[in-house]
Design a protein around this motif. Structure first.
Motif, PDB file in Angstrom:
ATOM      1  N   LEU A   1     104.122  35.166  17.183  1.00  0.00           N
ATOM      2  CA  LEU A   1     103.464  35.543  18.436  1.00  0.00           C
ATOM      3  C   LEU A   1     102.910  34.351  19.209  1.00  0.00           C
TER       4      LEU A   1
ATOM      5  N   ARG B   1     108.370  31.368  25.975  1.00  0.00           N
ATOM      6  CA  ARG B   1     107.990  32.728  26.373  1.00  0.00           C
ATOM      7  C   ARG B   1     108.957  33.773  25.812  1.00  0.00           C
TER       8      ARG B   1
ATOM      9  N   ARG C   1     108.295  34.278  22.154  1.00  0.00           N
ATOM     10  CA  ARG C   1     107.070  35.069  21.969  1.00  0.00           C
ATOM     11  C   ARG C   1     107.345  36.553  22.192  1.00  0.00           C
ATOM     12  N   ARG C   2     108.097  36.835  23.273  1.00  0.00           N
ATOM     13  CA  ARG C   2     108.402  38.237  23.574  1.00  0.00           C
ATOM     14  C   ARG C   2     109.181  38.880  22.432  1.00  0.00           C
TER      15      ARG C   2
ATOM     16  N   LEU D   1     106.818  39.497  19.424  1.00  0.00           N
ATOM     17  CA  LEU D   1     105.938  40.640  19.646  1.00  0.00           C
ATOM     18  C   LEU D   1     106.701  41.957  19.491  1.00  0.00           C
ATOM     19  N   ASP D   2     107.884  42.023  20.060  1.00  0.00           N
ATOM     20  CA  ASP D   2     108.669  43.254  19.963  1.00  0.00           C
ATOM     21  C   ASP D   2     109.055  43.556  18.522  1.00  0.00           C
TER      22      ASP D   2
ATOM     23  N   LYS E   1     105.936  44.728  16.581  1.00  0.00           N
ATOM     24  CA  LYS E   1     105.648  46.115  16.965  1.00  0.00           C
ATOM     25  C   LYS E   1     106.588  47.071  16.237  1.00  0.00           C
TER      26      LYS E   1
ATOM     27  N   VAL F   1      97.506  32.662  24.917  1.00  0.00           N
ATOM     28  CA  VAL F   1      98.700  33.271  24.329  1.00  0.00           C
ATOM     29  C   VAL F   1      98.324  34.158  23.140  1.00  0.00           C
TER      30      VAL F   1
ATOM     31  N   GLU G   1      96.451  37.367  24.261  1.00  0.00           N
ATOM     32  CA  GLU G   1      97.408  38.287  24.886  1.00  0.00           C
ATOM     33  C   GLU G   1      98.270  38.975  23.835  1.00  0.00           C
ATOM     34  N   GLY G   2      98.785  38.198  22.882  1.00  0.00           N
ATOM     35  CA  GLY G   2      99.639  38.767  21.846  1.00  0.00           C
ATOM     36  C   GLY G   2      98.892  39.701  20.914  1.00  0.00           C
TER      37      GLY G   2
ATOM     38  N   GLU H   1      98.174  43.072  22.612  1.00  0.00           N
ATOM     39  CA  GLU H   1      99.337  43.961  22.645  1.00  0.00           C
ATOM     40  C   GLU H   1      99.639  44.537  21.270  1.00  0.00           C
ATOM     41  N   LEU H   2      99.620  43.692  20.247  1.00  0.00           N
ATOM     42  CA  LEU H   2      99.917  44.177  18.894  1.00  0.00           C
ATOM     43  C   LEU H   2      98.818  45.102  18.380  1.00  0.00           C
TER      44      LEU H   2
END
Length: 268
Positions: free
Chosen positions: A68, A73, A76-77, A80-81, A84, A126, A129-130, A133-134
């Motif tokens: 994360l 970028r 990172r995306r 995160l996905d 999740k 960063v 933000e991560g 979301e998680l």
């Protein structure tokens, strides 16, 4: 004391076979590994069968090439996905959650060029933000995301428990995510980074939601010089009632080494 073992350390081809060995050795659960490329999600039918057969699978440790806190970028995306997705899989099989570091092997301030391509302020932005979301996704799924500090040679962002706890507390206090986050402790990294491991555990307190165990040298508990009574006493003192998951290298005969750990820890 509940003791788990990472799946790859246990002999056997199927989780059910590993579980039979784990029970004989005195383990209470198996911790999973969450590979990249959505490999963990692809294991869902296997995991469901194992749970139906009585295998206890409370947690997964993220085992990917990027995390994360990646500089890029798009990476990172993707991280995160994928995390999740792993949180959702753990919810599906009745697990407790997912353990992840901010990064691993991406950059160290101890090695050239000594200056990361992103500022400390950028790192924090960063990570907040991560984690937000998680944490929100974890809350929605009824599980938790545990942030694991790593030593200074493996990560430059989160090395100590107070740093991980501060990030988790800030996200919670800001109302960005209330109950989906916690801190994971790895005793190998704890031994390297903390002046007083027991005091660091007491300061983190109830935020400690998961514990990974290895001795001071990274081998199985009992193979190094970590002061186990002090560490385990501190965990007991903060009311930790989760698993101690064996995550280490193995010295000597590997089967005998992994089988020796539950009795060793319970004798401390």
């Amino acid at each position: 004391m509940k003791i788990a073992c990472l799946e790859h350390l246990l002999p056997g081809d199927r989780l059910q076979d590993k579980w039979e060995f784990a029970l004989r050795a005195g383990y209470d659960a198996i911790e999973l590994r969450g590979r990249g490329g959505y490999g963990f999600r692809q294991r869902l039918p296997e995991l469901r069968r194992a749970v139906r057969d009585g295998v206890v699978l409370p947690m997964v440790s993220v085992d990917m090439r990027h995390f994360l806190g990646a500089f890029d970028r798009e990476l990172r995306r993707d991280a995160l996905d994928q995390v999740k997705s792993q949180l959702s899989v753990m919810a599906d099989i009745g697990g407790r959650g997912v353990v992840t570091p901010a990064s691993r092997g991406m950059f160290s301030l101890q090695l050239p060029p000594f200056r990361p391509p992103r500022s400390a302020e950028g790192d924090r932005e960063v990570l907040v933000e991560g984690l937000t979301e998680l944490g929100r996704h974890a809350e929605k799924e009824g599980v938790r995301l545990f942030l694991e500090p790593l030593n200074r040679y493996e990560d430059h962002m989160v090395n100590r428990l107070d740093r991980a706890a501060e990030l988790v507390r800030w996200v919670g206090a800001a109302g960005l995510c209330m109950g989906g986050l916690g801190v994971a402790v790895d005793t190998f990294h704890l031994n390297i980074e903390e002046d007083d491991p027991a005091a660091a555990l007491r300061a983190a307190g109830r935020l400690v939601g998961h514990v990974l165990v290895a001795d001071s040298n990274g081998f199985q508990p009992g193979a190094g010089h970590l002061e186990w009574p002090s560490v385990l006493g501190a965990l007991s003192g903060v009311g930790y009632d989760g698993f101690l998951t064996v995550k280490c290298r193995l010295r000597g005969d590997e089967v005998a080494a992994v089988a020796s750990v539950p009795a060793f820890l319970r004798s401390r």
